[in-house]
Design a protein around this motif. Structure first.
Motif, mmCIF file in Angstrom:
data_model
loop_
_atom_site.group_PDB
_atom_site.id
_atom_site.type_symbol
_atom_site.label_atom_id
_atom_site.label_comp_id
_atom_site.label_asym_id
_atom_site.label_seq_id
_atom_site.Cartn_x
_atom_site.Cartn_y
_atom_site.Cartn_z
ATOM 1 N N THR A 69 -4.423 1.077 -3.548
ATOM 2 C CA THR A 69 -6.252 0.624 -3.999
ATOM 3 C C THR A 69 -6.136 -1.271 -5.264
ATOM 4 O O THR A 69 -6.626 -1.881 -4.400
ATOM 5 N N VAL A 70 -5.418 -1.073 -5.979
ATOM 6 C CA VAL A 70 -5.940 -2.567 -6.868
ATOM 7 C C VAL A 70 -5.714 -3.510 -6.495
ATOM 8 O O VAL A 70 -5.594 -4.564 -6.505
ATOM 9 N N SER A 71 -3.735 -3.357 -6.343
ATOM 10 C CA SER A 71 -2.896 -4.245 -4.978
ATOM 11 C C SER A 71 -3.934 -4.914 -4.089
ATOM 12 O O SER A 71 -3.691 -6.500 -3.718
ATOM 13 N N ALA A 72 -4.405 -3.758 -3.207
ATOM 14 C CA ALA A 72 -5.676 -4.434 -2.091
ATOM 15 C C ALA A 72 -6.473 -5.109 -2.294
ATOM 16 O O ALA A 72 -6.699 -6.882 -1.834
ATOM 17 N N ASP A 94 3.862 -19.009 -3.560
ATOM 18 C CA ASP A 94 4.151 -18.911 -2.435
ATOM 19 C C ASP A 94 5.447 -17.307 -2.534
ATOM 20 O O ASP A 94 5.979 -16.496 -2.197
ATOM 21 N N ALA A 95 6.152 -18.654 -2.847
ATOM 22 C CA ALA A 95 8.279 -18.645 -3.145
ATOM 23 C C ALA A 95 8.078 -17.277 -3.686
ATOM 24 O O ALA A 95 8.891 -16.065 -3.442
ATOM 25 N N MET A 96 7.148 -16.920 -5.232
ATOM 26 C CA MET A 96 7.807 -15.876 -6.323
ATOM 27 C C MET A 96 7.236 -14.401 -5.704
ATOM 28 O O MET A 96 7.309 -13.216 -6.713
ATOM 29 N N ILE A 97 6.406 -14.425 -4.248
ATOM 30 C CA ILE A 97 5.733 -13.199 -4.472
ATOM 31 C C ILE A 97 6.782 -12.235 -3.959
ATOM 32 O O ILE A 97 6.307 -11.245 -4.417
ATOM 33 N N ASP A 98 7.462 -12.447 -2.922
ATOM 34 C CA ASP A 98 8.537 -11.226 -3.113
ATOM 35 C C ASP A 98 9.380 -10.941 -4.203
ATOM 36 O O ASP A 98 10.570 -10.061 -3.602
ATOM 37 N N LEU A 99 9.197 -11.495 -5.412
ATOM 38 C CA LEU A 99 9.681 -10.721 -6.911
ATOM 39 C C LEU A 99 9.610 -9.584 -6.585
ATOM 40 O O LEU A 99 11.722 -9.430 -6.949
ATOM 41 N N PRO A 100 8.945 -8.773 -6.567
ATOM 42 C CA PRO A 100 9.236 -7.188 -7.031
ATOM 43 C C PRO A 100 10.110 -6.852 -5.599
ATOM 44 O O PRO A 100 10.462 -5.483 -5.430
ATOM 45 N N PHE A 101 9.646 -7.029 -4.425
ATOM 46 C CA PHE A 101 11.333 -7.092 -3.454
ATOM 47 C C PHE A 101 12.729 -7.578 -3.806
ATOM 48 O O PHE A 101 13.356 -6.439 -3.264
ATOM 49 N N PHE A 146 3.277 -2.960 -10.021
ATOM 50 C CA PHE A 146 3.686 -4.543 -10.016
ATOM 51 C C PHE A 146 4.854 -4.179 -8.469
ATOM 52 O O PHE A 146 5.524 -5.729 -7.592
ATOM 53 N N ILE A 147 4.529 -2.880 -7.645
ATOM 54 C CA ILE A 147 5.771 -2.764 -6.777
ATOM 55 C C ILE A 147 5.070 -2.860 -5.264
ATOM 56 O O ILE A 147 5.791 -3.646 -4.191
ATOM 57 N N GLY A 148 3.688 -2.524 -5.534
ATOM 58 C CA GLY A 148 3.041 -2.298 -4.409
ATOM 59 C C GLY A 148 2.307 -3.885 -3.657
ATOM 60 O O GLY A 148 2.435 -3.848 -2.630
ATOM 61 N N PHE A 149 1.596 -4.680 -5.127
ATOM 62 C CA PHE A 149 0.885 -5.640 -4.171
ATOM 63 C C PHE A 149 1.632 -6.945 -3.111
ATOM 64 O O PHE A 149 1.336 -7.577 -2.145
ATOM 65 N N PRO A 150 3.005 -7.394 -3.300
ATOM 66 C CA PRO A 150 3.370 -7.627 -2.388
ATOM 67 C C PRO A 150 3.174 -7.311 -0.976
ATOM 68 O O PRO A 150 2.848 -8.046 -0.164
ATOM 69 N N PHE A 151 3.572 -6.153 -0.931
ATOM 70 C CA PHE A 151 3.401 -5.929 0.831
ATOM 71 C C PHE A 151 2.100 -5.956 1.473
ATOM 72 O O PHE A 151 1.749 -6.462 2.842
ATOM 73 N N VAL A 152 0.602 -5.881 0.285
ATOM 74 C CA VAL A 152 -0.717 -6.895 0.413
ATOM 75 C C VAL A 152 -0.487 -7.761 0.953
ATOM 76 O O VAL A 152 -0.768 -8.479 2.016
ATOM 77 N N PHE A 202 1.749 2.432 -1.303
ATOM 78 C CA PHE A 202 0.611 3.717 -1.232
ATOM 79 C C PHE A 202 2.632 4.639 -0.519
ATOM 80 O O PHE A 202 2.645 5.071 -1.363
ATOM 81 N N ALA A 203 2.395 4.317 1.113
ATOM 82 C CA ALA A 203 3.861 4.838 1.039
ATOM 83 C C ALA A 203 4.756 4.715 0.595
ATOM 84 O O ALA A 203 6.301 5.624 -0.373
ATOM 85 N N ARG A 204 5.207 3.568 -0.399
ATOM 86 C CA ARG A 204 6.246 2.531 -0.875
ATOM 87 C C ARG A 204 6.476 3.399 -2.612
ATOM 88 O O ARG A 204 7.407 3.721 -2.617
ATOM 89 N N ALA A 205 4.832 3.360 -2.840
ATOM 90 C CA ALA A 205 4.686 4.076 -4.679
ATOM 91 C C ALA A 205 5.337 5.412 -4.685
ATOM 92 O O ALA A 205 5.508 6.318 -5.808
ATOM 93 N N ILE A 206 4.483 6.249 -3.909
ATOM 94 C CA ILE A 206 5.471 7.336 -3.359
ATOM 95 C C ILE A 206 6.162 7.848 -3.878
ATOM 96 O O ILE A 206 6.926 8.772 -4.623
ATOM 97 N N GLY A 207 7.356 7.307 -3.061
ATOM 98 C CA GLY A 207 9.017 7.230 -2.980
ATOM 99 C C GLY A 207 9.226 6.357 -4.809
ATOM 100 O O GLY A 207 10.995 6.821 -4.555
#
Lengths: 272, 279
Positions: A69-72, A94-101, A146-152, A202-207
C-alpha cells in the motif's frame, strides 16, 4: 486449415522451451504439491494451525499488504515527478529506481539493518523518538517497501508517459481545477496500473527472504516471517511441515497473480 | 497577456512534489547504497582489502562465478528459444506457456530451494537412490546450480519476448524468401535486431544469479570454503559480527548491481535511438 509456417525452427524452439520449463520449474513444483497432497486433513490443521505459523502468517501477509500500500502511494508520487517534471538529476534517479531489483537481497538486508538498527544511521534518531525499527514489525515493513516500490513505478511509468494531455486540457477548459482534474480524470486512468503494481509488490513481498531476515531479527512469535519458518522446518528435516507452509504461500501468490491477469484482460477488452 | 499552462501545477506545488519524491528516493535508494560503501570502509582500506583477500571470500567469489557461468548460458539459450517460439508462431497453449515462464517470479526463493530438497535431499524422493550411487546434489555444487537456474529462469525470455513481438517477423520472412536457412536467419537477421535487449537480459540474469540468496541458502548447507557463495559468505560474516568484512564483500555485489543498471541506461538510449531512426 493452418497456414504453412514460413519461418523455420518451430518444433525445435518450442520443444526445447517446454522440456527446459518442465525439468526446471514444473516437475519440481509438482513434487511440492504431491508432497502436500499426501497430508491428511488433521495434519494440515496441526501444521498450519500452530501458534508460530499463525503469528508468522499474520506478520508476513500484514506487513506485505502494508508495504504494498505504501509502495503504491510512494510509487505514484515518484512516477508523477519522474514523468511530468524536468529537474536536475532526474535521469539518474530514474535509472536508480531498479536498484532494489539489481541489488542482491542479502546486501539489501545487512544494509537496511545497518541503517535502522538501534545504533544505526537512522535507527539512532528513531530510537531517541522511542521508535524501534529493526527487530520489530516496522523493520519488516521497511524492507518490504524497499523491495516493492520499484514494481509500482515500473508499471505506472509507461501508462503515465503514454497518457495524452488532451483530456486534461478538456477538463480544464470545462473549469476544473488542477486537483479536480487529477482526482476525477487522471487518477481513474491510472488505477488499473496502480492495482497491478500493488499486486506485484504484494506477491513479491510475501516470498521475500534475504532483505527481511537481518532487519527482522527472527524473534519467535514476534518477527518471524513464513519463509524463515520453512527454513527452520527444513533444518529439523521436517519436510511435511515445510511443504505445507510453502503450499499455503504459493496458493496465495498464484491466486493474486491470476487475479491481476483477469483484471488486465478485462481492461484490454474494455479498451478494444 | 501571459498564457497559463492549464496542465501544469503551480510552482510551489511542483517544487513540493519534486522535493518529496527526491526525499523518498534518497531515503530508499541513495542512503542504502551509500551505507554499503561507508560501512565497508569504516575500518579503513587495509581491513577492506584484507576481507576481500581472505581465503573463504576468494572461494566464495569463485563459486559464485562458476554458478553464474553455468546457469546464465543455459537460461540464455532457453530465453532465446522460448522467445522465438512465442513471437514467431501462433499455437495452442501459447498464452499458457507465456504465463508459465513468469511462474518463478511468484515463487519465494526459499520455496525454490525447498522443492529441490524434496526431490534430491536425504529424505527426498531420489535421496536414497542418490546416496546409493554416491551422488551429492543438495549441500553441494549441483544443488546451487539448479536453484540458481530456477530463480533466474524468466529473465532473458522476459526481456526478449516484448522486444521481438514489437519487431514482428517481416524481416525474417523476407530472409526466407531470399533463400536463407534457419540459423542463417537467426544470426544474420534476428540477432542484430535484438542484441541490446539480449545483452541487458543476460546481464540482469547474471546479476540475479550472482546475488541469489534465499534459494541457494536452502540447498547449499553453508559449508565454509566449499558451498558458500558470495551472498552466503556475507551472511556468515555478518552473523559473526565481522561487519566491515561483510560490507566489504557486499561492495562487490553492489558494484555489480550498479554496473547492470548503467548498462540498462545505455541500452535504453541505444535502442531508443535505433527505433526512432527507423521512423
Amino acid at each position: 486449415m493452418s497456414k504453412r509456417r514460413v519461418i523455420p525452427g518451430f518444433g525445435m524452439s518450442l520443444g526445447f522451451s517446454i522440456t527446459w520449463l518442465s525439468l526446471i520449474i514444473l516437475i519440481p513444483l509438482a513434487a511440492l504439491f504431491i508432497k502436500a497432497a499426501g497430508l491428511g486433513w488433521e495434519e494440515w490443521r496441526e501444521l498450519l494451525g500452530s501458534p508460530q505459523v499463525i503469528a508468522a502468517a499474520k506478520l508476513t501477509f500484514g506487513a506485505s499488504a502494508a508495504a504494498a500500500t505504501v509502495s503504491a502511494v510512494l510509487g505514484l508520487l515518484v512516477t508523477w515527478v519522474l514523468v511530468r517534471y524536468e529537474f536536475p538529476g532526474r535521469r539518474l534517479l530514474d535509472a536508480m529506481i531498479d536498484l532494489p531489483f539489481a541489488l542482491p537481497t542479502a546486501v539489501a538486508g545487512i544494509t537496511l539493518c545497518a541503517i535502522y538498527a538501534p545504533n544505526g544511521w537512522l535507527g539512532e534518531i528513531l530510537a531517541s523518538l522511542g521508535i524501534q525499527a529493526a527487530y520489530n514489525w516496522l523493520g519488516v515493513f521497511i524492507a518490504l517497501t524497499f523491495i516493492g516500490f520499484p514494481f509500482v513505478v515500473r508499471t505506472l511509468q509507461p501508462v503515465m508517459a503514454d497518457m495524452g494531455k488532451e483530456i486534461e486540457e478538456a477538463a480544464a477548459t470545462l473549469g476544473a481545477g488542477r486537483w479536480t482534474v487529477f482526482r476525477r480524470v487522471v487518477f481513474p486512468l491510472l488505477v488499473p496500473a496502480l492495482i497491478t503494481g500493488f499486486t506485484l509488490a504484494f506477491a513479491r513481498a510475501i516470498g521475500e527472504y534475504g532483505s527481511v531476515i537481518f532487519i527482522s531479527g527472527n524473534l519467535p512469535m514476534k518477527t518471524e516471517i513464513l519463509p524463515h519458518l520453512i527454513i527452520i522446518q527444513l533444518e529439523q528435516y521436517n519436510y511435511e511441515a515445510a511443504a505445507a507452509i510453502a503450499t499455503g504461500m504459493l496458493v496465495v501468490s498464484f491466486s493474486l497473480l491470476f487475479l491481476i491477469n483477469l483484471l488486465q484482460r478485462r481492461i484490454d477488452w474494455q479498451n478494444r | 497577456m501571459s498564457v497559463r499552462n492549464v496542465t501544469a501545477e503551480s510552482a510551489p506545488v511542483r517544487w513540493l512534489l519534486i522535493s518529496a519524491a527526491i526525499g523518498v528516493l534518497g531515503l530508499f535508494l541513495l542512503l542504502p547504497l551509500a551505507a554499503v560503501f561507508v560501512e565497508a570502509l569504516r575500518k579503513g582500506w587495509e581491513v577492506f582489502l584484507a576481507s576481500l583477500h581472505d581465503e573463504a571470500a576468494l572461494s566464495a567469489v569463485k563459486l559464485t562465478l562458476m554458478a553464474a557461468l553455468v546457469s546464465v548460458p543455459l537460461n540464455t539459450l532457453f530465453g532465446i528459444s522460448a522467445a522465438w517460439a512465442i513471437t514467431k508462431f501462433r499455437f495452442k497453449g501459447r498464452s499458457l506457456l507465456l504465463a508459465l515462464i513468469d511462474l518463478p517470479f511468484a515463487v519465494s526463493p526459499v520455496i525454490a530451494g525447498l522443492v529441490f530438497v524434496l526431490l534430491f535431499g536425504a529424505k527426498g524422493w531420489f535421496g536414497p537412490w542418490l546416496s546409493e550411487h554416491d551422488i551429492k546434489i543438495i549441500f553441494a555444487f549441483p544443488g546451487i546450480i539448479i536453484a540458481t537456474i530456477f530463480i533466474t529462469f524468466p529473465f532473458v525470455a522476459r526481456e526478449l519476448i516484448p522486444l521481438m513481438e514489437s519487431q514482428g517477423s517481416d524481416q525474417e520472412e523476407a530472409a526466407v524468401t531470399l533463400g536463407a536457412r534457419g540459423w542463417q536467419i537467426f544470426w544474420r537477421v534476428t540477432l542484430p535486431n535484438i542484441k541490446w535487449g539480449l545483452l541487458y537480459g543476460v546481464l540482469l540474469c547474471n546479476a540475479r544469479a550472482m546475488g541469489e540468496f534465499g534459494a541457494v541458502s536452502v540447498v547449499s548447507g553453508h559449508i565454509r570454503g566449499k558451498t558458500n557463495t558470495l551472498p552466503l559468505h556475507i551472511e556468515v560474516l555478518y552473523n559473526e559480527y565481522q561487519f566491515s568484512a561483510a560490507f566489504a564483500c557486499a561492495t562487490l555485489l553492489a558494484l555489480l548491481a550498479l554496473f547492470t543498471l548503467g548498462i540498462k541506461s545505455v541500452v535504453e538510449q541505444l535502442s531508443g535511438h535505433s527505433s526512432s531512426a527507423k521512423h
